[in-house]
Scaffold this motif. Structure first.
Motif, PDB file in Angstrom:
ATOM      1  N   SER A 269      15.158 -55.016  23.783  1.00 47.85           N
ATOM      2  CA  SER A 269      15.097 -53.813  22.957  1.00 47.85           C
ATOM      3  C   SER A 269      13.775 -53.098  23.206  1.00 47.85           C
ATOM      4  O   SER A 269      12.701 -53.715  23.111  1.00 47.85           O
ATOM      5  N   VAL A 270      13.836 -51.806  23.506  1.00 51.13           N
ATOM      6  CA  VAL A 270      12.616 -51.028  23.723  1.00 51.13           C
ATOM      7  C   VAL A 270      11.853 -50.866  22.413  1.00 51.13           C
ATOM      8  O   VAL A 270      10.637 -51.058  22.350  1.00 51.13           O
ATOM      9  N   ALA A 271      12.576 -50.529  21.345  1.00 48.15           N
ATOM     10  CA  ALA A 271      11.924 -50.386  20.043  1.00 48.15           C
ATOM     11  C   ALA A 271      11.370 -51.717  19.561  1.00 48.15           C
ATOM     12  O   ALA A 271      10.281 -51.776  18.967  1.00 48.15           O
ATOM     13  N   GLY A 272      12.094 -52.802  19.810  1.00 49.07           N
ATOM     14  CA  GLY A 272      11.604 -54.107  19.409  1.00 49.07           C
ATOM     15  C   GLY A 272      10.348 -54.509  20.150  1.00 49.07           C
ATOM     16  O   GLY A 272       9.411 -55.062  19.554  1.00 49.07           O
ATOM     17  N   ALA A 273      10.305 -54.255  21.461  1.00 48.33           N
ATOM     18  CA  ALA A 273       9.096 -54.555  22.229  1.00 48.33           C
ATOM     19  C   ALA A 273       7.909 -53.753  21.715  1.00 48.33           C
ATOM     20  O   ALA A 273       6.778 -54.257  21.651  1.00 48.33           O
ATOM     21  N   THR A 274       8.145 -52.516  21.316  1.00 48.05           N
ATOM     22  CA  THR A 274       7.078 -51.679  20.759  1.00 48.05           C
ATOM     23  C   THR A 274       6.569 -52.250  19.444  1.00 48.05           C
ATOM     24  O   THR A 274       5.356 -52.346  19.218  1.00 48.05           O
ATOM     25  N   ALA A 275       7.489 -52.638  18.558  1.00 49.29           N
ATOM     26  CA  ALA A 275       7.083 -53.203  17.269  1.00 49.29           C
ATOM     27  C   ALA A 275       6.324 -54.508  17.456  1.00 49.29           C
ATOM     28  O   ALA A 275       5.297 -54.751  16.799  1.00 49.29           O
ATOM     29  N   GLY A 276       6.801 -55.368  18.357  1.00 49.71           N
ATOM     30  CA  GLY A 276       6.093 -56.614  18.620  1.00 49.71           C
ATOM     31  C   GLY A 276       4.717 -56.376  19.206  1.00 49.71           C
ATOM     32  O   GLY A 276       3.761 -57.090  18.878  1.00 49.71           O
ATOM     33  N   ALA A 277       4.580 -55.376  20.061  1.00 49.82           N
ATOM     34  CA  ALA A 277       3.278 -55.069  20.656  1.00 49.82           C
ATOM     35  C   ALA A 277       2.291 -54.593  19.603  1.00 49.82           C
ATOM     36  O   ALA A 277       1.118 -54.981  19.619  1.00 49.82           O
ATOM     37  N   VAL A 278       2.749 -53.751  18.695  1.00 50.59           N
ATOM     38  CA  VAL A 278       1.860 -53.267  17.629  1.00 50.59           C
ATOM     39  C   VAL A 278       1.421 -54.425  16.744  1.00 50.59           C
ATOM     40  O   VAL A 278       0.238 -54.543  16.375  1.00 50.59           O
ATOM     41  N   PHE A 279       2.336 -55.321  16.407  1.00 52.33           N
ATOM     42  CA  PHE A 279       2.018 -56.453  15.534  1.00 52.33           C
ATOM     43  C   PHE A 279       0.998 -57.382  16.190  1.00 52.33           C
ATOM     44  O   PHE A 279      -0.031 -57.722  15.592  1.00 52.33           O
ATOM     45  N   VAL A 280       1.262 -57.802  17.419  1.00 55.82           N
ATOM     46  CA  VAL A 280       0.386 -58.768  18.093  1.00 55.82           C
ATOM     47  C   VAL A 280      -0.969 -58.141  18.430  1.00 55.82           C
ATOM     48  O   VAL A 280      -2.004 -58.826  18.389  1.00 55.82           O
ATOM     49  N   THR A 281      -1.009 -56.863  18.738  1.00 61.18           N
ATOM     50  CA  THR A 281      -2.268 -56.211  19.108  1.00 61.18           C
ATOM     51  C   THR A 281      -3.118 -55.881  17.898  1.00 61.18           C
ATOM     52  O   THR A 281      -4.341 -56.095  17.900  1.00 61.18           O
ATOM     53  N   ALA A 282      -2.500 -55.350  16.859  1.00 59.58           N
ATOM     54  CA  ALA A 282      -3.279 -54.887  15.708  1.00 59.58           C
ATOM     55  C   ALA A 282      -3.748 -56.018  14.816  1.00 59.58           C
ATOM     56  O   ALA A 282      -4.801 -55.902  14.175  1.00 59.58           O
ATOM     57  N   LEU A 283      -3.006 -57.121  14.756  1.00 59.82           N
ATOM     58  CA  LEU A 283      -3.345 -58.184  13.811  1.00 59.82           C
ATOM     59  C   LEU A 283      -4.745 -58.760  14.023  1.00 59.82           C
ATOM     60  O   LEU A 283      -5.537 -58.834  13.067  1.00 59.82           O
ATOM     61  N   PRO A 284      -5.135 -59.184  15.246  1.00 62.20           N
ATOM     62  CA  PRO A 284      -6.503 -59.724  15.394  1.00 62.20           C
ATOM     63  C   PRO A 284      -7.590 -58.690  15.150  1.00 62.20           C
ATOM     64  O   PRO A 284      -8.665 -59.030  14.630  1.00 62.20           O
ATOM     65  N   LEU A 285      -7.347 -57.428  15.493  1.00 60.26           N
ATOM     66  CA  LEU A 285      -8.351 -56.394  15.260  1.00 60.26           C
ATOM     67  C   LEU A 285      -8.551 -56.151  13.771  1.00 60.26           C
ATOM     68  O   LEU A 285      -9.687 -55.992  13.294  1.00 60.26           O
ATOM     69  N   LEU A 286      -7.460 -56.128  13.020  1.00 55.66           N
ATOM     70  CA  LEU A 286      -7.573 -55.939  11.576  1.00 55.66           C
ATOM     71  C   LEU A 286      -8.228 -57.140  10.906  1.00 55.66           C
ATOM     72  O   LEU A 286      -9.038 -56.985   9.984  1.00 55.66           O
ATOM     73  N   MET A 287      -7.893 -58.341  11.366  1.00 60.94           N
ATOM     74  CA  MET A 287      -8.496 -59.528  10.778  1.00 60.94           C
ATOM     75  C   MET A 287      -9.980 -59.612  11.105  1.00 60.94           C
ATOM     76  O   MET A 287     -10.773 -60.122  10.309  1.00 60.94           O
ATOM     77  N   THR A 288     -10.383 -59.127  12.261  1.00 61.51           N
ATOM     78  CA  THR A 288     -11.798 -59.090  12.602  1.00 61.51           C
ATOM     79  C   THR A 288     -12.565 -58.134  11.692  1.00 61.51           C
ATOM     80  O   THR A 288     -13.667 -58.432  11.227  1.00 61.51           O
ATOM     81  N   ARG A 289     -11.956 -56.986  11.409  1.00 62.06           N
ATOM     82  CA  ARG A 289     -12.634 -55.994  10.568  1.00 62.06           C
ATOM     83  C   ARG A 289     -12.748 -56.464   9.123  1.00 62.06           C
ATOM     84  O   ARG A 289     -13.777 -56.228   8.462  1.00 62.06           O
ATOM     85  N   TYR A 290     -11.705 -57.111   8.633  1.00 64.12           N
ATOM     86  CA  TYR A 290     -11.689 -57.506   7.220  1.00 64.12           C
ATOM     87  C   TYR A 290     -11.855 -59.019   7.054  1.00 64.12           C
ATOM     88  O   TYR A 290     -11.385 -59.592   6.074  1.00 64.12           O
TER      89      TYR A 290
END
Length: 374
Positions: A269-290
């Motif tokens: 799924s193209v939309a699924g790959a996009t959602a998974g990419a946002v989740f895996v990429t943004a999670l460590p950056l957000l956890m680092t900030r907060y």
């Protein structure tokens, strides 16, 4: 009316994404840039693994080819080509690297292909560390800014739009959005066309696909080349966002991250790959900030032996993979599809009959009694 709604569903998200640089600061724009680059690479891996059914652990190698190819082609030492030309050639270079490996991909499948692609990551990392004249060795190289038609995607000249200063993040945001839109529409068109149907048939059964006229080795090799080109494009965008490339980033952990993206989002799924990419990429950056506001997570550089934000993020999306595989094997895309189906279903509406449209059956009393043979 249906066409208007269809184009409206596409236009509204694009307008919202286009307006974000006017309201978000540089941190959130960097998260968006990294997520768009990861989504481009995840879509390519989704075509290879989710649609064609080929396991690849070497996606990080092709991202490195795209990133370092752009840096060398557009920089010094190197040919010093125009950055726009270097971008196109870097994507083609990644495709050529995939083409060189495609004979292996056309004949090996399953875990054997995964092990073969795993060798690419270690070989590529060794080359990046030793080829100092091209890659800069352990310290890497700075990334030349992209320039198209005299417009530079960096902090160079002062640019203000509607009272908002546009720096490198704001400019690269629109470049990433354009490249992601190109990836989205080309990948969806590929999956909905004849090549996509051939890849799905190949994934389900090679024997049945060959009987239907699908050239197995050719399509498997082509899927590997296309996936490599998407990875090369993602590598170029990552290099522009980071502004410096180092070999340690393109390691086996990055390939595993991309596998996590397509599993969490949904294979094929193209939309699924996009959602998974946002989740895996943004999670460590957000956890680092907060990190200072999260329990059981240590702030970066504290050195107290606690779990850092990057490790905690890996634990979380590792747990997400387990939950997805147990309760939603088709990923976030399948979960969203089922949710939409439930919302569209009217409460209390009778289930459609399987005999709808069929001629009415005679009642039991109208059936002529069977005559017995005297």
């Amino acid at each position: 009316m249906s066409d208007l709604l269809k184009y409206g569903r596409l236009l509204v998200p694009l307008l919202l994404l286009g307006a974000l640089p006017f309201y978000l600061d540089a941190f959130w724009l960097r998260i968006g840039l990294f997520s768009m680059a990861a989504a481009i690479g995840a879509v390519g891996l989704g075509l290879l693994t989710g649609s064609a059914g080929q396991l690849s652990l070497g996606h990080a190698f092709f991202l490195a080819v795209g990133a370092y190819g752009y840096v060398w082609l557009a920089g010094e030492p190197g040919p010093g080509l125009p950055p726009a030309v270097a971008l196109v050639l870097a994507v083609l270079l990644a495709g050529a690297a995939g083409g060189l490996f495609s004979p292996v991909a056309g004949r090996v499948k399953g875990i054997y292909l995964g092990v073969a692609t795993l060798a690419l990551v270690f070989l590529g990392h060794h080359v990046l560390l030793t080829a100092d004249s091209v890659t800069g060795g352990f310290n890497g190289r700075s990334v030349p800014p992209l320039e198209i038609g005299g417009f530079t995607f960096d902090q160079g000249d002062d640019l203000t739009v509607l009272g908002v200063p546009f720096g490198a993040e704001e400019r690269l945001w629109y470049l990433g959005l354009a490249l992601f839109a190109l990836t989205w529409f080309t990948a969806r068109g590929l999956l909905r066309g004849r090549p996509g149907r051939a890849l799905v048939a190949l994934r389900d059964s090679e024997t049945a696909a060959s009987v239907m006229g699908v050239h197995v080795a050719r399509y498997r090799s082509a899927a590997f080349v296309v996936s490599s080109m998407y990875a090369g494009l993602a590598g170029v965008l990552l290099a522009l966002a980071f502004r410096r490339v180092v070999p340690d980033y393109f390691s086996l952990a990055l390939s595993v991250d991309y596998l996590a993206m397509i599993v969490i989002g949904g294979l094929g799924s193209v939309a699924g790959a996009t959602a998974g990419a946002v989740f895996v990429t943004a999670l460590p950056l957000l956890m680092t900030r907060y990190a200072d506001q999260l329990p059981l997570v240590a702030t970066p550089g504290s050195g107290d032996g606690s779990v850092g934000p990057t490790e905690a993020a890996r634990y979380l999306y590792g747990a997400a993979i387990v939950v997805i595989l147990l309760y939603a094997p088709d990923g976030l895309s399948g979960l969203a599809r089922r949710t939409r189906a439930r919302l569209r279903r009217r409460p209390g509406a009778p289930a459609p009959s399987s005999d709808a449209g069929a001629p009415p059956r005679p009642s039991a009393t109208a059936v002529r009694a069977k005559e017995h043979t005297p």
